[in-house]
Scaffold this motif. Structure first.
Motif, PDB file in Angstrom:
ATOM      1  N   ILE A  96     -16.101-102.467 -21.585  1.00  0.00           N
ATOM      2  CA  ILE A  96     -16.893-103.273 -20.650  1.00  0.00           C
ATOM      3  C   ILE A  96     -18.097-102.476 -20.164  1.00  0.00           C
ATOM      4  CG2 ILE A  96     -16.845-104.479 -18.444  1.00  0.00           C
ATOM      5  CD1 ILE A  96     -13.812-104.824 -18.837  1.00  0.00           C
ATOM      6  N   ILE A  97     -17.852-101.214 -19.815  1.00  0.00           N
ATOM      7  CA  ILE A  97     -18.930-100.357 -19.306  1.00  0.00           C
ATOM      8  C   ILE A  97     -19.963-100.095 -20.403  1.00  0.00           C
ATOM      9  CG2 ILE A  97     -19.448 -98.063 -18.383  1.00  0.00           C
ATOM     10  CD1 ILE A  97     -16.571 -98.112 -17.176  1.00  0.00           C
ATOM     11  N   ALA A  98     -19.479 -99.897 -21.657  1.00  0.00           N
ATOM     12  CA  ALA A  98     -20.374 -99.574 -22.756  1.00  0.00           C
ATOM     13  C   ALA A  98     -21.329-100.718 -23.094  1.00  0.00           C
ATOM     14  CB  ALA A  98     -19.559 -99.202 -23.991  1.00  0.00           C
ATOM     15  N   ILE A 130      -5.030-106.604 -13.998  1.00  0.00           N
ATOM     16  CA  ILE A 130      -4.886-106.520 -15.461  1.00  0.00           C
ATOM     17  C   ILE A 130      -5.502-107.753 -16.118  1.00  0.00           C
ATOM     18  CG2 ILE A 130      -3.198-106.494 -17.342  1.00  0.00           C
ATOM     19  CD1 ILE A 130      -1.365-104.873 -15.452  1.00  0.00           C
ATOM     20  N   PHE A 131      -5.252-108.931 -15.543  1.00  0.00           N
ATOM     21  CA  PHE A 131      -5.834-110.163 -16.070  1.00  0.00           C
ATOM     22  C   PHE A 131      -7.365-110.097 -16.043  1.00  0.00           C
ATOM     23  CE2 PHE A 131      -7.756-114.271 -14.917  1.00  0.00           C
ATOM     24  CZ  PHE A 131      -7.459-115.003 -16.065  1.00  0.00           C
ATOM     25  N   TRP A 141     -12.245-109.871 -18.983  1.00  0.00           N
ATOM     26  CA  TRP A 141     -13.615-109.364 -18.953  1.00  0.00           C
ATOM     27  C   TRP A 141     -13.950-108.677 -20.281  1.00  0.00           C
ATOM     28  CZ3 TRP A 141     -15.573-105.991 -14.257  1.00  0.00           C
ATOM     29  CH2 TRP A 141     -16.961-105.865 -14.330  1.00  0.00           C
ATOM     30  N   GLU A 142     -13.000-107.896 -20.796  1.00  0.00           N
ATOM     31  CA  GLU A 142     -13.232-107.171 -22.040  1.00  0.00           C
ATOM     32  C   GLU A 142     -13.348-108.122 -23.239  1.00  0.00           C
ATOM     33  OE1 GLU A 142     -10.870-103.993 -24.902  1.00  0.00           O
ATOM     34  OE2 GLU A 142     -10.315-104.148 -22.794  1.00  0.00           O
ATOM     35  N   SER A 150     -16.837-113.313 -15.960  1.00  0.00           N
ATOM     36  CA  SER A 150     -16.926-114.651 -15.373  1.00  0.00           C
ATOM     37  C   SER A 150     -16.306-114.598 -13.995  1.00  0.00           C
ATOM     38  CB  SER A 150     -16.186-115.680 -16.240  1.00  0.00           C
ATOM     39  OG  SER A 150     -16.154-116.937 -15.574  1.00  0.00           O
ATOM     40  N   TYR A 151     -16.913-115.312 -13.043  1.00  0.00           N
ATOM     41  CA  TYR A 151     -16.408-115.291 -11.673  1.00  0.00           C
ATOM     42  C   TYR A 151     -14.982-115.833 -11.582  1.00  0.00           C
ATOM     43  CZ  TYR A 151     -21.111-114.187 -10.091  1.00  0.00           C
ATOM     44  OH  TYR A 151     -22.308-113.562  -9.878  1.00  0.00           O
TER      45      TYR A 151
END
Length: 762
Positions: free
Chosen positions: A345-347, A461-462, A467-468, A473-474
């Protein structure tokens, strides 16, 4: 094994926790872990995970069986070794020492003179041997619910006794020291060097950032940083270790050293740095992880960052299973694991500020369950604050701290110039933080139930997995918000009512929390007495009833708002901590007895109330209120007074199917006046004036006919409260007596018309 070490780490954690603290959630964790491995069809690995679980379970059991001490309360003469630089604050010396039997003790000593203080500051270092004449004292159990458990903290650090020293003699100044002690002495000398060289404003920051010592940091700064959610920047963490390794690696390459040699040199440096910087769990975690990853690079091991986290975790558990109860350890591993799991996600973020925002979000979310459980609150602006302050510390404050420190051993002129720059940058950080210093920027959660914690971790965890896989998404944050909402609903709409006689030492503080939050009232706040001292005796970090007792208790129950703060009279042991509560919480109104506000001791409270626009009202007999949960009426005094004992506000209440009388410090004369106007009976009497012989007459008791009496007094107080004749009289009248001096806080919890008393120290 690559990528699967996490299952072994969780198996080891489950085994240790099951041995040390049997809870259903631990069993559930291990069952879910086993099911996960089974569905991955790693049957051989399933056997290995079970073996690791049993191995660490038996380590935990054997550790509990070995937790014994070789000393008793009869021992009075000790030869001990300093194992850390002691903290000297005013006339108090405190530190950890080790006896010749290798048992650790906490040393407390009151310094007798300014000359002795200067001598101890000069001469005491880790490795010194001391001759101590004193008494051993068992660490006391908690006297209030959810207060910091000092006894448990010491137990987890393998300490059974507090050594109260009456005489302290430097027995051997320069004994043969171990390799480890030499490094501790280097650290101690480094700290003293900072105190001698740096200006006062810079000292706390340099000591914290280089050596991990926050003892000089003032409480106001720490509180501001805590509200902002950036207090971790004042401690050495993985961020510091990573930056130092990166700089050293770059410098070593620039001077022509090969990569393989660089890895070896850095691996040799890391243990040294871990000791020098205080050896706290976050530093050790970052150092061990870095050594594992450097080893993987040097010898081409198939090791991922998540494997390094898991292996280092197992090593910690193997060395000391109790480390899993250390708050710094929990936060360090939770945040590190979350960041590694979110690596993809960060990458994805190519813009620096977006990447920083993602890192800040992940770190904040991962820390919330731990912060809520231990501190009952978390910062609402931590994400934004970290976005600004992490770069400020990483690229400016931290490098300047190291550069100025090394320059302090060379030329004075460049050192002074850089120190001025360092102070200017610190000033900028304070200027940036001051607008966000309000306590309203923290969300008070109360202590969540283990079910809530489990749900929160599942929601995390969800969030990270979704996200990954699918991008941000909100709606992925909704489960987190729902769990927080559930915790808020539990706090606000609990059907249980509660009356708590808080143990504030020699003083009164009574919390009334009505069902469904129909009212939250506090009668008095306790307070500490101060005595005139010479300047060298004054302590920078004093114990305060408001900060150390009341605020943690109130926050642990999810209380941000006090509807009514009732101050019975203007004596410090009843209102000394009131200004701290008004500054930190939302107090809607303060009730005072007539004219009591004129007393000088009230001025600090009045100032705090004025700044927060809190309503202040003088009340006397006849003032009252009621709602669906109870009826409340002031029944004394009848006219103006001076805020003395016999001017105390007396509150009569009906709640929880019981009648209550809260008498403040009312004495015999006041009791007689009360009986002239009222003739009622009560179920529970808060005994007047801490059980003094000047209160609670036989005729007063015969009129009230209470079933229960609660006496609020300090343990071993200097006034001899409660008086033995008063206690005997209560018992002769058939009254069940509860005492905070003997039993800690006294709780009455009720549901509908049924309730029960219980004690914190049975």
């Amino acid at each position: 094994m690559q990528g699967n070490w996490i299952y072994l780490a969780l198996s080891g954690l489950s085994g240790v926790l099951l041995a040390l603290s049997l809870q259903w959630c631990i069993l559930l964790l291990f069952i879910l872990l086993i099911l996960r491995i089974y569905f991955l069809q790693h049957l051989r690995f399933l056997l290995l995970a079970s073996i690791v679980f049993l191995f660490f379970y038996f380590i935990g059991v054997s550790l509990e069986l070995q937790r014994i001490t070789v000393y008793s309360e009869d021992d009075s003469r000790f030869i001990v070794t300093m194992i850390e630089l002691p903290q000297i604050d005013g006339d108090r010396l405190k530190g950890v020492v080790k006896t010749k039997e290798q048992e650790k003790l906490v040393l407390h000593y009151t310094i007798a003179s300014k000359t002795e203080k200067e001598y101890l500051l000069r001469q005491l270092f880790p490795g010194n041997k001391l001759l101590i004449i004193g008494k051993l004292q068992r660490p006391e159990k908690n006297r209030n619910e959810h207060q910091f458990n000092y006894q448990q903290y010491l137990y987890y650090n393998h300490i059974h006794w507090i050594l109260k020293a009456e005489e302290l003699i430097l027995y051997e100044e320069n004994p043969g020291k171990s390799f480890y002690e030499h490094f501790l002495i280097m650290r101690a000398k480094g700290l003293k060097h900072i105190e001698e060289k740096y200006p006062p404003e810079a000292i706390p920051y340099v000591k914290a950032l280089i050596f991990g010592d926050r003892s000089s940091m003032d409480e106001e700064t720490e509180q501001i940083y805590r509200h902002l959610g950036i207090v971790h920047l004042l401690a050495i963490s993985g961020l510091h270790v990573g930056m130092i390794i990166s700089v050293l690696y770059y410098l070593l390459l620039r001077v022509g050293i090969t990569r393989e040699t660089c890895y070896l040199l850095l691996m040799l440096f890391l243990p040294f740095y871990a000791i020098i910087s205080g050896g706290n769990p976050p530093v050790l975690r970052a150092s061990v992880m870095s050594m594992l990853l450097l080893s993987a690079l040097r010898w081409k091991w198939p090791l991922t960052p998540f494997d390094a986290i898991s292996i280092s975790f197992l090593l910690f558990l193997l060395v000391d299973p109790y480390v899993c109860f250390h708050i710094g350890f929990q936060l360090s591993y939770a945040v590190s694991a979350a960041l590694v799991c979110s690596e993809k996600i960060i990458a994805r973020s190519q813009v620096f500020w977006i990447k920083m925002l993602v890192i800040s979000l992940v770190s904040t979310f991962a820390s919330i369950p731990i912060l809520a459980y231990h501190f009952y609150e978390f910062s609402l602006v931590a994400v934004i604050a970290n976005l600004f302050f992490v770069p400020l510390y990483t690229f400016f404050i931290l490098p300047l701290a190291f550069v100025t420190f090394f320059m302090s051993f060379t030329y004075q002129t460049p050192f002074n110039m850089l120190t001025n720059l360092f102070e200017a940058v610190i000033g900028i950080s304070k200027w940036l933080s001051n607008p966000f210093a309000s306590h309203w920027l923290t969300y008070i959660t109360g202590r969540p139930h283990s079910v809530i914690l489990f749900l929160f971790v599942a929601a995390l965890i969800f969030l990270f997995r979704s996200w990954e896989k699918k991008g941000f998404s909100y709606r992925y944050i909704l489960p987190l918000l729902l769990v927080l909402l559930l915790q808020a609903v539990i706090n606000l709409y609990s059907p249980f009512g509660e009356v708590v006689f808080i143990d504030v030492g020699q003083g009164d503080a009574i919390l009334i929390k009505l069902p469904y939050r129909r009212g939250t009232y506090l009668i008095d706040t306790g307070g500490e007495f101060t005595f005139s001292q010479e300047s060298w005796q004054e302590r920078e970090k004093r114990f305060r009833v408001g900060k150390d007792i009341l605020l943690p208790i109130l926050k642990s129950k999810g209380i941000r708002t006090i509807d009514t703060l009732l101050i019975t009279h203007s004596h410090l042991d009843h209102m000394g901590a009131a200004h701290e509560l008004v500054a930190q919480l939302n107090v809607r109104e303060i009730l005072l007895s007539p004219q009591s506000w004129r007393q000088p001791v009230m001025q600090e409270l009045l100032q705090a109330a004025s700044e927060k626009n809190v309503s202040i009202r003088e009340v006397k007999d006849g003032h009252g209120w009621e709602n669906k949960a109870g009826r409340f009426r002031i029944v004394y005094p009848y006219g103006s007074g001076e805020g003395a004992n016999n001017d105390s506000l007396v509150l009569y209440a009906e709640m929880g199917a019981k009648k209550w009388l809260f008498t403040g410090d009312l004495e015999k004369e006041g009791e007689e006046m009360l009986m002239q106007r009222y003739h009622f009976q009560v179920d529970v009497l808060k005994v007047g004036h801490h059980g003094s012989k000047t209160s609670t007459t036989e005729v007063f008791l015969q009129m009230l006919q209470p079933t229960y009496a609660v006496i609020s007094a300090g343990k071993n107080n200097r006034y001899g409260h409660p008086n033995s004749e008063v206690v005997s009289l209560l018992e002769a009248e058939g009254v069940v007596v509860y005492r905070t001096d003997l039993e800690g806080a006294i709780h009455y919890k009720y549901f509908g018309n049924k309730g029960t008393f219980y004690k914190i120290q049975p």
